[in-house]
Design a protein around this motif. Structure first.
Motif, short mmCIF file in Angstrom:
data_model
loop_
_atom_site.label_atom_id
_atom_site.label_comp_id
_atom_site.label_asym_id
_atom_site.label_seq_id
_atom_site.Cartn_x
_atom_site.Cartn_y
_atom_site.Cartn_z
N ALA A 48 40.37 -18.62 -15.04
CA ALA A 48 40.80 -18.48 -16.17
C ALA A 48 42.77 -18.05 -15.47
O ALA A 48 43.51 -18.62 -17.25
CB ALA A 48 40.19 -17.49 -16.74
N MET A 49 43.28 -17.53 -14.92
CA MET A 49 44.48 -17.18 -14.93
C MET A 49 45.36 -18.09 -15.08
O MET A 49 46.42 -18.63 -16.02
CB MET A 49 44.75 -16.42 -14.04
N LEU A 50 44.75 -19.14 -14.59
CA LEU A 50 45.12 -20.57 -14.12
C LEU A 50 45.76 -21.56 -15.66
O LEU A 50 46.04 -21.94 -16.32
CB LEU A 50 44.84 -21.68 -13.02
N VAL A 51 44.17 -21.70 -15.80
CA VAL A 51 43.80 -21.91 -17.21
C VAL A 51 44.53 -21.99 -18.33
O VAL A 51 45.71 -22.52 -19.40
CB VAL A 51 42.72 -21.94 -17.55
N ALA A 52 44.49 -20.30 -18.35
CA ALA A 52 45.54 -19.47 -19.36
C ALA A 52 47.13 -19.54 -19.84
O ALA A 52 47.76 -19.86 -20.15
CB ALA A 52 45.13 -18.13 -19.44
N ALA A 53 47.42 -20.05 -18.25
CA ALA A 53 49.20 -20.67 -17.41
C ALA A 53 49.11 -21.85 -18.11
O ALA A 53 51.00 -22.51 -17.42
CB ALA A 53 49.66 -19.70 -15.84
N SER A 54 48.67 -22.83 -18.32
CA SER A 54 48.96 -24.70 -18.20
C SER A 54 48.56 -24.40 -19.63
O SER A 54 47.43 -24.07 -20.48
CB SER A 54 48.20 -25.26 -17.36
N LYS A 55 48.97 -26.12 -19.96
CA LYS A 55 48.39 -26.67 -21.35
C LYS A 55 47.50 -27.72 -20.80
O LYS A 55 47.24 -28.46 -19.44
CB LYS A 55 49.84 -27.78 -21.72
N PRO A 56 47.06 -27.96 -21.71
CA PRO A 56 45.48 -29.47 -21.16
C PRO A 56 46.31 -30.14 -20.79
O PRO A 56 45.60 -30.69 -20.03
CB PRO A 56 45.14 -29.26 -23.04
N ALA A 57 47.42 -31.35 -21.50
CA ALA A 57 47.96 -32.21 -20.67
C ALA A 57 48.67 -32.15 -19.18
O ALA A 57 48.95 -32.92 -18.89
CB ALA A 57 49.43 -32.88 -21.83
N ASP A 58 48.89 -30.71 -18.48
CA ASP A 58 49.19 -30.36 -17.36
C ASP A 58 47.94 -29.84 -16.56
O ASP A 58 48.92 -29.12 -15.87
CB ASP A 58 51.06 -30.17 -17.24
N ARG A 59 46.78 -29.81 -16.90
CA ARG A 59 46.03 -29.13 -16.52
C ARG A 59 45.98 -29.84 -14.89
O ARG A 59 45.44 -28.38 -14.26
CB ARG A 59 44.68 -29.21 -17.38
#
Length: 389
Positions: free
Chosen positions: A115-126
């Motif tokens: 969840a921390m990784l998702v929050a630190a990224s954008k959908p386009a570069d996930r």
């Protein structure tokens, strides 16, 4: 890459050095204290179930408390502490208990970290972010077995000491979690904290896309048993313990090298396409492992298996995350992790039983054939993926 992504990636790097020092020697170590193929399958099934349950339970709890860091820190600490116990007390019951604590730690940290990784990224570069994290994680899986191999050159068959040595890099990983930014939690619930209720509430509201992706992932997981059986098959084909570790290092080197490229590729051509490619590669690997008649074939299959894992492991979480609301992110990823682990546990148990009933060769041929059939089912199950904005 943000600080959170970099720190979490290095934490995983050191944690995986610790874990992967042990993984390639685990089948030999377990055999030395009385485990057979069925026992190894049962142990790994139990481990996967515990980790999966932890991902779901602690993921929901993390969402309701709106806290990530405590779960990440305590999870890594539990796993670090469990490893030396197996070396100091190498008895079947103690190994079961220590392995359970190790997997509780994995389950506790997994969903919160993701969840921390998702929050630190954008959908386009996930895909890129998860690919980078997975690559660093797997780089640790290259370093760990190399350290174990070097140690065994000087102290052959002293497997118990490696479990004690593995504590050090695990502790470094725990220490790094204290460099992460402090959280400002805003709990999503003002009532009693009920993780199980949160899980069911999420499932009732889950999108059709989430459910279809998860269904396909679970179908494939029923075929994807523990990698320990691959190592056992390599030993069965004539590779020495040192060569088995070498093959595992080679596999992880390919996996680490290709994780980021496959993450970037999934951002460009879609997670669905990359995942389906990985299933075809898996089927080829398993058929090849069953039909292999020479040691060089085994080495080649481990290289190809690294391609499969790089394409597969970094795909499902970012793909699912696109269809999970922010406030239930850890719950959704945790539920998927739990159900995935249940299927993997069942696959490991059945694979171990299949090996005992028939042979390793027959097992891999059968699973490889079923994987080709599963590929065509997944074409219909997985939803088409729109381009990421």
């Amino acid at each position: 890459m943000t600080k959170v992504i970099l720190v979490l990636s290095f934490v995983s790097f050191f944690a995986d050095i610790s874990s992967e020092m042990l993984y390639p020697i685990m089948p030999v170590f377990l055999a030395s204290i009385g485990f057979g193929a069925l026992g190894i399958g049962a142990l790994e099934a139990m481990a996967k179930l515990i980790a999966g349950l932890g991902k779901s339970w602690f993921g929901s709890l993390s969402d309701q408390l709106d806290r990530r860091l405590p779960f990440v820190r305590i999870g890594y600490l539990l796993s670090a502490l469990a490893k030396p116990v197996m070396g100091l007390l190498p008895y079947a019951s103690i190994v079961f208990a220590a392995r359970s604590v190790d997997r509780v730690g994995k389950g506790m940290r997994g969903s919160a970290r993701d969840a921390m990784l998702v929050a630190a990224s954008k959908p386009a570069d996930r895909g890129k972010v998860f690919g980078f994290h997975r690559g660093m994680d797997t780089l640790g899986a290259v370093v760990g077995p190399i350290l174990a191999l070097i140690y065994l050159q000087y102290r052959p068959e002293d497997y118990a000491s490696i479990f004690i040595i593995a504590f050090a890099p695990g502790l470094v990983g725990v220490a790094l979690t204290f460099t992460l930014p402090r959280e400002t939690p805003v709990p999503t619930s003002t009532g009693p904290i009920r993780p199980l209720k949160g899980i069911f509430a999420f499932w009732r509201k889950a999108s059709p896309q989430y459910r279809r992706i998860l269904l396909g992932i679970l179908l494939f997981a029923l075929l994807n048993s523990t990698d320990m059986l691959l190592l056992l098959r390599a030993a069965d084909a004539g590779l020495s313990p040192a060569e088995v570790i070498g093959a595992y290092i080679l596999y992880n080197l390919v996996y680490a090298t290709l994780s980021l490229p496959f993450g970037i590729l999934s951002d460009r051509i879609g997670f669905r396409t990359v995942y389906l490619i990985s299933v075809l590669v898996f089927a080829t690997c398993y058929l090849g492992m069953g039909l292999a008649t020479a040691q060089w074939m085994i080495w080649g299959i481990f290289i190809l298996y690294g391609v499969f894992t790089a394409a597969n492991e970094g795909t499902s979480k970012p793909w699912l995350s696109l269809h999970i609301p922010k406030e239930t992110r850890a719950t959704g990823l945790g539920l998927a992790g739990f159900l995935d682990m249940v299927c993997l546990a069942l696959a490991s148990l059945l694979a171990g039983l299949g090996w005992e009933i028939s042979s390793g060769s027959a097992l891999f041929i059968g699973v490889g054939s079923l994987a080709f059939f599963a590929f065509f089912l997944l074409l219909f199950i997985f939803p088409t993926q729109p381009k990421t904005p």
